[in-house]
Design an enzyme around this catalytic site. Structure first.
Site, PDB file in Angstrom:
ATOM      1  N   CYS A 164       3.949  -6.829  28.681  1.00 30.76           N
ATOM      2  CA  CYS A 164       2.789  -7.609  29.132  1.00 30.76           C
ATOM      3  C   CYS A 164       1.680  -6.719  29.680  1.00 30.76           C
ATOM      4  O   CYS A 164       0.605  -7.208  30.024  1.00 30.76           O
ATOM      5  CB  CYS A 164       3.219  -8.620  30.181  1.00 30.76           C
ATOM      6  SG  CYS A 164       4.550  -9.681  29.598  1.00 30.76           S
TER       7      CYS A 164
ATOM      8  N   CYS B 215       4.199 -21.719  36.104  1.00 35.63           N
ATOM      9  CA  CYS B 215       4.581 -20.706  35.111  1.00 35.63           C
ATOM     10  C   CYS B 215       3.433 -20.450  34.127  1.00 35.63           C
ATOM     11  O   CYS B 215       2.718 -21.380  33.752  1.00 35.63           O
ATOM     12  CB  CYS B 215       5.784 -21.180  34.307  1.00 35.63           C
ATOM     13  SG  CYS B 215       7.244 -21.498  35.310  1.00 35.63           S
TER      14      CYS B 215
ATOM     15  N   HIS C 288      -1.460 -16.526  28.983  1.00 36.86           N
ATOM     16  CA  HIS C 288      -0.800 -15.226  29.005  1.00 36.86           C
ATOM     17  C   HIS C 288      -0.413 -14.768  27.576  1.00 36.86           C
ATOM     18  O   HIS C 288       0.770 -14.719  27.234  1.00 36.86           O
ATOM     19  CB  HIS C 288       0.422 -15.321  29.929  1.00 36.86           C
ATOM     20  CG  HIS C 288       1.172 -14.045  30.118  1.00 36.86           C
ATOM     21  ND1 HIS C 288       0.597 -12.796  29.945  1.00 36.86           N
ATOM     22  CD2 HIS C 288       2.480 -13.801  30.451  1.00 36.86           C
ATOM     23  CE1 HIS C 288       1.514 -11.864  30.175  1.00 36.86           C
ATOM     24  NE2 HIS C 288       2.652 -12.442  30.470  1.00 36.86           N
TER      25      HIS C 288
END
Lengths: 389, 389
Positions: free
Chosen positions: A86, A214, A333
C-alpha cells in the site's frame, strides 16, 4: 542534495469501477497532471510507477509502467516499476525525489495506479493476502467477505483499545470525521457525511470495525510531476517543496515501531518538529490505524490519541487536521495510488486549492504517512513525506 | 555524482529446482555476497530487490523484498522492490548505483531473485506472457510447450536473417560457443560443451531455433554490494568501478532501437567507445538476440554481426569475448536474477577470478547488456552497465 518541488498533480476520482483499467486510470491521472503542470510530456526525463497487485488482478505482472505510459504517449525514457504494497506510489515518489535531488534529472513523472475490482471478488481478497508472507498464511480469505488485513488490524486494535481505554465510540468519531470530510471532496469514493452514530450502526465487518471504519476496495490513479527549483520557477510561483522523504521497512526484531522511527527520520531530514505540522494525511486503512498513527507520528504521547479525538483536535477545523481528504476510509484505497493521493492532498492544502475541504488559515507544512503490508506484528513498509510551502 | 564501486558479489548456481524458493535462493546469494564483501549485514543502509514474476509463480505479489530479506536477518532499512521484466535486477542495480553516487548512502545491497519452475508449467508460460501488453495477446501459450517469447524472437530472427544473409549455422556457432563457455562455469545451469553440429541437431523449439539456441527456464539468485570508493578502500584493493549505468525503455514510435540508444548513452556516461571493451555479456535469450546485440552495442556495423561469428571474434579467446559465462543459453535465465548475474560475471572477469572461464589478458573494461519485455517490435526495457577496473 538540491531542493525538489512539486510542479503538477493529477488524480482520478477514486471508486469501484469494473470498466476502468490500469491504462484508463493512469492516462486520466497523467493527462490531468501534465495539464496542471502546463508542460508537454517531452519534458519528462524519467518515470517512476507505483503499482502493487496488477499481476494478480489483471495478469500484467511485468512492464506495468511501460504498458501504462505508452497509452499516454510516453516512452524512450527510464521507467522504474516500484512495488511496496500500500506504500508503492509513495516509494516511487521517494525514488523520483532522489532522481531530482541528486541532480540526475530536471523533471520526472511519478504515477501510482491500482485496479482492485474484479468480477471475481476472490481475486481481490487473494491480492490483499500477498501483502503478508504468503508462506505463513494459515487461514485463507478465499471464502471471506473481506480482506485478511481487516483481521490483522482488528487484532491490533483490540490490544490497543484494552490497554488505553479506547472505545468503539472513539473509532466511530474518527470514521465520522473522515466520511464528513470526504463528502466535501469530489475525488472521494464515498460522498455521504456520517455522524458517529451512523458509523456505529453500520454493518459489522470484523469486531470492533463497522464497514464505515474500514477502507473500501477501490480503483484509482494519481500522478505528480517533480522537478528542480529552477525548472519549477519557469512555470509557477505557487511552489511546494519536498523537505522530507523517507522509506523504511519493519525491523527484524520489531523492538520499535516502524512508523515512529520513519517519522522521526523525516522530521530530522526536514528540520522540523511535529508541533509545526499544519495538515496531515495518515494511512487509515481502518479508523484504529489513524488513532494509533497520531501517537506514532508524534502528534501526542503514547495512549493519548483518544484525547485528540475527544477534543476535536484532528477535525478539519481543528488545530491538527488529519485526513481532510476523507482518508482511506472515505476517499478510498486503490493501494498503489493511495500514497500519491495523500501527497496530492497535502500539496493542494498547502497551495490553498483543496476546495470545499480546504482547511482554515494558510497551512505551511504538511505530512503524509503511508504504510504497506504486514510482517510479524508490524507494517512491512512505511513512508513519510513532508511538504513545505 | 561520486564514484561507485562493487564490494561484494554472490550467486547461486542457476538451474531448475522445484524445491528452491525465493527465500532459499535470495538467502544463499546474500550470504555469499556478505562473505565476499567481508562486511556484516548491519552495514547495509538500503536494499534494492529485483524480481519479476513471483506474484504469478509463488503468489508473493507484494513486499517480496521484505519477505526475502527477513530470511537473511535484514530489515529496518529502505527496501525497494523493482520490476522491469528480464531487466529487473539490473534496474535495481541502477537505482542502487544512484543511491551511492548521489551520496545518499555509503553501502547498499542489490539482489535479484527469480523462481520460475512450477509443478504446473502453464503457470511459468503465463508468467512469461506478462512481459507483453496482456491486453493485446491473441494467442495464449496456455497450451504451448515453450514461452511466447521464443515466437517473438523467432519472428525478429527470420526478418534479420533474410535481410543480412545469416544462416542457422551462424546461430548454432553462437550457441555452441556459449554452451562450451558455460561448461567451464560452475554457476551455469547447463554444463555440457556443444559443437555447432550438436546445436543444429538439437530438438526444434520454433524455427529457426533449436533448444540449445534458447535460454531455459531457470531458478536463481544473485546479490551485489555497492559502496562509495572510501568505504570500499577500507575493505579491498581489487576495486571495480561502475562507470556507466543506464536504464531505458522503448520509444513510442520505435523509430530507433532501444539497445543501440541505451548503449550510446552508457558509452557517453563512461567516457569510452565500444572499441575499448575487453569483455561483454549480452542478453542472449536466443542466439539471434546475441548476434543482433553485437551490432546494437556497436561491436560492428549493421549486418556485420555474422562476420564476428565467422572470425571467432566473440569466442572466449577472441578479441571481444561475449558471454564467457555461457550467457542465458547455457548459464540460465532466472529472469529477475539475470541482469545481476551478468554484472557479477563482468566483475569477476575484471578482478581475474572467473576461474576456468576467465578470459585472456588483464581485462580493464566490461559491459553488460540486459533487456526485458516486448512492446511493439522492441524490447520494453533495456539496461547497459559498464564496469572498469
Amino acid at each position: 542534495m538540491r531542493k525538489v518541488t512539486i510542479l503538477g498533480t493529477g488524480m482520478t476520482k477514486f471508486g469501484k469501477d469494473l470498466d476502468s483499467s490500469l491504462k484508463t486510470l493512469s492516462h486520466e491521472a497523467i493527462t490531468k497532471c501534465l495539464s496542471d503542470a502546463n508542460i508537454s510530456k517531452d519534458k519528462i526525463e524519467a518515470a517512476y510507477v507505483g503499482n502493487s497487485v496488477a499481476g494478480l488482478i489483471t495478469g500484467q505482472e511485468t512492464i506495468r509502467g511501460q504498458v501504462m505510459l505508452r497509452e499516454s504517449g510516453i516512452g524512450g525514457i527510464p521507467i522504474f516499476n516500484t512495488e511496496n504494497a500500500c506504500a508503492s506510489s509513495s516509494t516511487a515518489f521517494h525514488l523520483a525525489w532522489l532522481g531530482i535531488a541528486s541532480g540526475m534529472y530536471e523533471c520526472v513523472l511519478v504515477t501510482g495506479v491500482e485496479k482492485m475490482t474484479h468480477e471475481d471478488r476472490t481475486k481481490t481478497f487473494l491480492a490483499y493476502e500477498s501483502g503478508l508472507d504468503v508462506e505463513t498464511i494459515t487461514s485463507s480469505s478465499k471464502q471471506s467477505t473481506h480482506s485478511i488485513f481487516m483481521e490483522v488490524y482488528a487484532e491490533k486494535a483490540k490490544v490497543y483499545m484494552e490497554k488505553y481505554g479506547v472505545t468503539k465510540e472513539h473509532l466511530a468519531r474518527i470514521a465520522a470525521k473522515n466520511h464528513t470530510n470526504g463528502s466535501l471532496n469530489p475525488y472521494a469514493q464515498k460522498n455521504i457525511p456520517m455522524t458517529y452514530e451512523d458509523v456505529l450502526n453500520d454493518k459489522i465487518i470484523v469486531n470492533p470495525f463497522t464497514k464505515a471504519m474500514c477502507s473500501p476496495i477501490s480503483d484509482g490513479g494519481a500522478a505528480i510531476i517533480l522537478c528542480s527549483e529552477n525548472f519549477a520557477r519557469k512555470h509557477t510561483t505557487n511552489l511546494v517543496y519536498v523537505s522530507g522523504s523517507i522509506v523504511n521497512s519493519t525491523s527484524i526484531n520489531q523492538d520499535s515501531n516502524v512508523i515512529e522511527i520513519t517519522s522521526k527520520k523525516a522530521y530530522s531530514q526536514a528540520g522540523i518538529s511535529p508541533e509545526e505540522l499544519d495538515v496531515i494525511e495518515v494511512h487509515d486503512a481502518t479508523a484504529s490505524a489513524e488513532l494509533i498513527a497520531y501517537e506514532q507520528i508524534g502528534l501526542c504521547g503514547i495512549g493519548e490519541g483518544k484525547l485528540l479525538v475527544e477534543e476535536g483536535v484532528t477535525n478539519i477545523e481543528g488545530v491538527k487536521p488529519v485526513n481532510p481528504s476523507g482518508g482511506l476510509e472515505s476517499k478510498g484505497h486503490p493501494i498503489g495510488a493511495t500514497g500519491l493521493g495523500q501527497i496530492i492532498e497535502i500539496t493542494w492544502q498547502l497551495q490553498g486549492r483543496a476546495g470545499k475541504h480546504q482547511i482554515n488559515g494558510k497551512p505551511r507544512i504538511g505530512l503524509a504517512q503511508n504504510a504497506g503490508g504486514h510482517l510479524g506484528s508490524e507494517n512491512a513498509a512505511c513512508t513519510i513525506t513532508i511538504l513545505e510551502r
